[in-house]
Structure formats: structure tokens, C-alpha cells
Design a protein around this motif. Structure first.
Motif, PDB file in Angstrom:
ATOM      1  N   PRO A 106    -107.562 -49.347  60.944  1.00  9.67           N
ATOM      2  CA  PRO A 106    -106.179 -49.635  60.548  1.00  9.67           C
ATOM      3  C   PRO A 106    -105.160 -48.912  61.424  1.00  9.67           C
ATOM      4  O   PRO A 106    -104.101 -49.473  61.748  1.00  9.67           O
ATOM      5  N   LEU A 107    -105.457 -47.668  61.801  1.00  4.16           N
ATOM      6  CA  LEU A 107    -104.522 -46.937  62.657  1.00  4.16           C
ATOM      7  C   LEU A 107    -104.350 -47.628  64.004  1.00  4.16           C
ATOM      8  O   LEU A 107    -103.230 -47.778  64.508  1.00  4.16           O
TER       9      LEU A 107
ATOM     10  N   ALA B  72    -101.969 -42.519  56.493  1.00  2.00           N
ATOM     11  CA  ALA B  72    -103.372 -42.927  56.550  1.00  2.00           C
ATOM     12  C   ALA B  72    -104.304 -41.797  56.144  1.00  2.00           C
ATOM     13  O   ALA B  72    -105.427 -42.039  55.690  1.00  2.00           O
ATOM     14  N   LEU B  73    -103.833 -40.539  56.289  1.00  2.00           N
ATOM     15  CA  LEU B  73    -104.649 -39.377  55.925  1.00  2.00           C
ATOM     16  C   LEU B  73    -104.400 -38.935  54.487  1.00  2.00           C
ATOM     17  O   LEU B  73    -104.667 -37.793  54.116  1.00  2.00           O
TER      18      LEU B  73
ATOM     19  N   THR C 201     -99.612 -50.352  52.191  1.00  2.00           N
ATOM     20  CA  THR C 201     -98.928 -51.110  53.234  1.00  2.00           C
ATOM     21  C   THR C 201     -99.743 -51.127  54.520  1.00  2.00           C
ATOM     22  O   THR C 201     -99.862 -52.168  55.186  1.00  2.00           O
ATOM     23  N   ILE C 202    -100.316 -49.984  54.871  1.00  5.28           N
ATOM     24  CA  ILE C 202    -101.116 -49.906  56.099  1.00  5.28           C
ATOM     25  C   ILE C 202    -102.313 -50.838  56.015  1.00  5.28           C
ATOM     26  O   ILE C 202    -102.613 -51.581  56.970  1.00  5.28           O
ATOM     27  N   LEU C 203    -103.005 -50.825  54.885  1.00  8.39           N
ATOM     28  CA  LEU C 203    -104.186 -51.680  54.741  1.00  8.39           C
ATOM     29  C   LEU C 203    -103.809 -53.159  54.781  1.00  8.39           C
ATOM     30  O   LEU C 203    -104.467 -53.969  55.453  1.00  8.39           O
TER      31      LEU C 203
ATOM     32  N   LEU D 280    -102.987 -58.503  57.766  1.00  7.38           N
ATOM     33  CA  LEU D 280    -102.023 -59.520  58.182  1.00  7.38           C
ATOM     34  C   LEU D 280    -101.875 -59.572  59.693  1.00  7.38           C
ATOM     35  O   LEU D 280    -101.752 -60.653  60.284  1.00  7.38           O
ATOM     36  N   GLN D 281    -101.905 -58.401  60.343  1.00  8.18           N
ATOM     37  CA  GLN D 281    -101.776 -58.389  61.798  1.00  8.18           C
ATOM     38  C   GLN D 281    -103.005 -58.998  62.470  1.00  8.18           C
ATOM     39  O   GLN D 281    -102.887 -59.734  63.456  1.00  8.18           O
ATOM     40  N   ILE D 282    -104.188 -58.725  61.919  1.00  2.00           N
ATOM     41  CA  ILE D 282    -105.401 -59.342  62.464  1.00  2.00           C
ATOM     42  C   ILE D 282    -105.334 -60.864  62.313  1.00  2.00           C
ATOM     43  O   ILE D 282    -105.683 -61.615  63.232  1.00  2.00           O
TER      44      ILE D 282
END
Length: 326
Positions: free
Chosen positions: A9-10, A39-40, A71-73, A78-80
Motif C-alpha cells: 500500500p505504501l 500506515a504504521l 483510506t490508504i487501503l 482503487l489506484q490498482i
């Protein structure tokens, strides 16, 4: 595996979403640092309490972390999807791969909104869901018997005493014959959660309040929690059963420990022990935190199993996938 789960994800969010945006370099670096901090989240939780499941921060910060982590997940997924879509368009049109800035901004906004909706839904006092169950062989004396199941409360800084009281008030208002809790009461030790779980003592039903542990009780001083929950009025069904009578008719409510128990030096689930000396012919309702052994329980005479653990699949549609998996 840990690096893959958190590293992917990062990489996607920072390198494939954030960096191509037409923003000043300083802003990109600041945003990237914030993404890494979010993320951490579980690392900071462990620092605060020695457990990834019990972030001992002020509640607004816990809420913010949950939103940012979600949101990150979501943005990663969505970006992929956006990348694959752009690649497909490029192949069809035989043009270079191009993702418009507006599309990147859109998926970022969608991820943030969906995460906010998810957090808001998680924080509300759960609504009541009515389910009618037909049990073959159940005596007419139990026709209309009402049983309330609570599960996976995860009482913590995120779900404090005020939230717990709301759950208790809503549950008691149903005026059910029995209340059962199928594990994962808490995230934290008795000392950390004593005030937050206190409202649970007000749960009441004519046939009692029965419960079993979930896997999270074993993460936090299991013995202390079993003692404290008993003091709060719960009848813990640790590989045992309770018989409910209506005249000469009987109903068995059995419970087993969680399958994670042996890894923590405690007795694992033992359905045979839970049903030992139960009245022959009486329908059996089983409380088992994890649903994976439901088919095996059915072969041993269990008419209805009540479980939690999967949190309903968490996302609409995944509930069906979870049932298929177990």
C-alpha cells in the motif's frame, strides 16, 4: 509477509498515486511522511499498550488513525484498478498509458469518503437485526422464544463506556428471554477497560446472560477477564451447557472456548464436554466464537450455532464470501 502487507500500500499510494500529482515537492514529501505515519498505526498501537489491538491514544486520535488507515487501503485498491483500466485503454487505443490528474484526485476523494463512512458506521451503536429461526423438534413451549446475540464488541478507547451503555440500553429494550455474547468483549486488560465494560453489568434477561470468550480475551489476561466477566453477571459457558426449561420442555444452550485457546495455555474447544450429560432429545444452541466448525457441530446434534469473529464480512458482499469460506 508483514513487509508485503504494509509495504505494497505504501508503494502504491506514495509512488503511484501521490508522486505523479502536480504538487510542490515539499508538499509531496510532507504528505508521504503522513502516509507512512498512518500506515504504521498498528506499530504505534503496540508502543502505546504492547498490543496492536489496543491503541491507548485519545479517542479522536484513534478515530483519525482508523480513517487514515482505511483510506490508504481503499486508495491502494482503487489506484490498482485505475492502473489496470488505464493499461487496458492504452492497449485498445495503442497509445501510451496515461492517467489524468482528475482521475487520481477522484479515487483519492472516493477512498477518503468511503473510509469516513466505514468509520462512522463502526462508531454507531449497532442497530437491532431481527432473524426468525425455525428449529426442528423445538417444543411449542418455546415458540416465540427471543434470544439476543451480541458479539465482537471490542470495547476499547474506540468504544468506551458511553458506547457500551448505548449497546446495553438498546439490548435491554428488546426485553428478550435470554442474552448471549459470543466473544471478543474487549481490547485491553481489565485494568485498562474496567470503566468501559462496567455498563455490561446492567444487561438483564429472565433466563440470564450467557457468554463465551473470543480470541481477543486470550490476548489480554484471559484468567482475569473470565473472573471479571463473571463478577459482572455473565454465566461463562466454558465447554459447558445450561438447560432452559419451560414446564417439561427443555432447551440446551452450550458454549465452547475459542480455538486459539491452546496457543495461550488454556483449554481448547471441546464440544463433547460441553454437551456431556445434556438432556437427550433437547434441541441444542451452540455458542462458538468462530464459525468454522459449524458443519462438524451439526453432525453432533447442534440445531443452531451462534458465532461472531468475521464481523459480518466487514464490507457489503463479503458476508456471503465468508459463509462460502466456512
Amino acid at each position: 509477509m508483514h513487509l508485503v502487507v504494509f509495504g505494497l500500500p505504501l508503494l502504491v499510494v506514495i509512488l503511484n498515486w501521490l508522486w505523479p500529482l502536480p504538487l510542490p515537492l515539499g508538499l509531496k514529501i510532507t504528505a508521504a511522511a503522513l502516509v507512512v505515519v498512518a500506515a504504521l498505526y498498528h506499530y504505534w498501537s503496540r508502543l502505546s499498550s504492547r498490543s496492536v489491538f489496543a491503541p491507548e491514544f485519545p479517542r479522536p486520535i484513534v478515530i483519525l488513525f482508523n480513517w487514515a488507515f482505511g483510506t490508504i487501503l481503499l486508495l491502494t485498491l482503487l489506484q490498482i484498478a485505475l492502473d489496470f483500466g488505464a493499461l487496458l485503454v492504452a492497449l485498445v487505443t495503442w497509445q501510451p498509458v496515461h492517467i489524468p490528474v482528475g482521475a487520481r484526485v477522484a479515487v483519492g476523494g472516493i477512498a477518503g469518503v468511503l473510509a469516513a463512512i466505514g468509520v462512522a458506521n463502526a462508531l454507531r451503536v449497532p442497530p437491532v437485526r431481527n432473524v426468525t429461526v425455525t428449529i426442528p423438534g423445538l417444543s411449542p413451549a418455546f415458540e416465540g422464544y427471543r434470544l439476543v446475540q451480541l458479539t465482537d464488541l471490542h470495547i476499547s478507547r474506540l468504544f468506551p463506556a458511553r458506547w457500551t451503555k448505548g449497546v446495553v440500553d438498546r439490548t435491554n429494550a428488546i426485553d428478550a428471554d435470554m442474552i448471549v455474547v459470543t466473544g471478543d468483549f474487549i481490547d485491553g486488560s481489565v485494568a485498562m477497560r474496567r470503566a468501559d465494560v462496567a455498563p455490561l453489568a446492567q444487561l438483564h434477561a429472565p433466563d440470564g446472560v450467557l457468554a463465551i470468550p473470543g480470541n481477543h480475551e486470550y490476548y489480554f489476561d484471559y484468567t482475569d477477564w473470565m473472573r471479571h466477566l463473571t463478577e459482572l453477571g455473565f454465566r461463562m459457558q466454558l465447554n459447558r451447557h445450561t438447560v432452559i426449561s419451560r414446564g417439561r420442555a427443555e432447551l440446551v444452550i452450550a458454549g465452547v472456548t475459542d480455538r486459539s485457546a491452546p496457543a495461550h495455555g488454556q483449554a481448547g474447544p471441546d464440544l463433547a464436554a460441553a454437551l456431556a450429560d445434556s438432556p437427550a432429545g433437547a434441541p441444542i444452541v451452540l455458542l462458538d466464537h468462530q464459525p468454522g466448525d459449524a458443519r462438524g457441530a451439526a453432525t453432533q446434534g447442534v440445531a443452531l450455532q451462534l458465532s461472531g469473529h468475521t464481523h459480518g464480512g466487514m464490507i457489503l458482499g463479503l458476508d456471503r464470501l465468508m459463509w462460502t469460506a466456512v
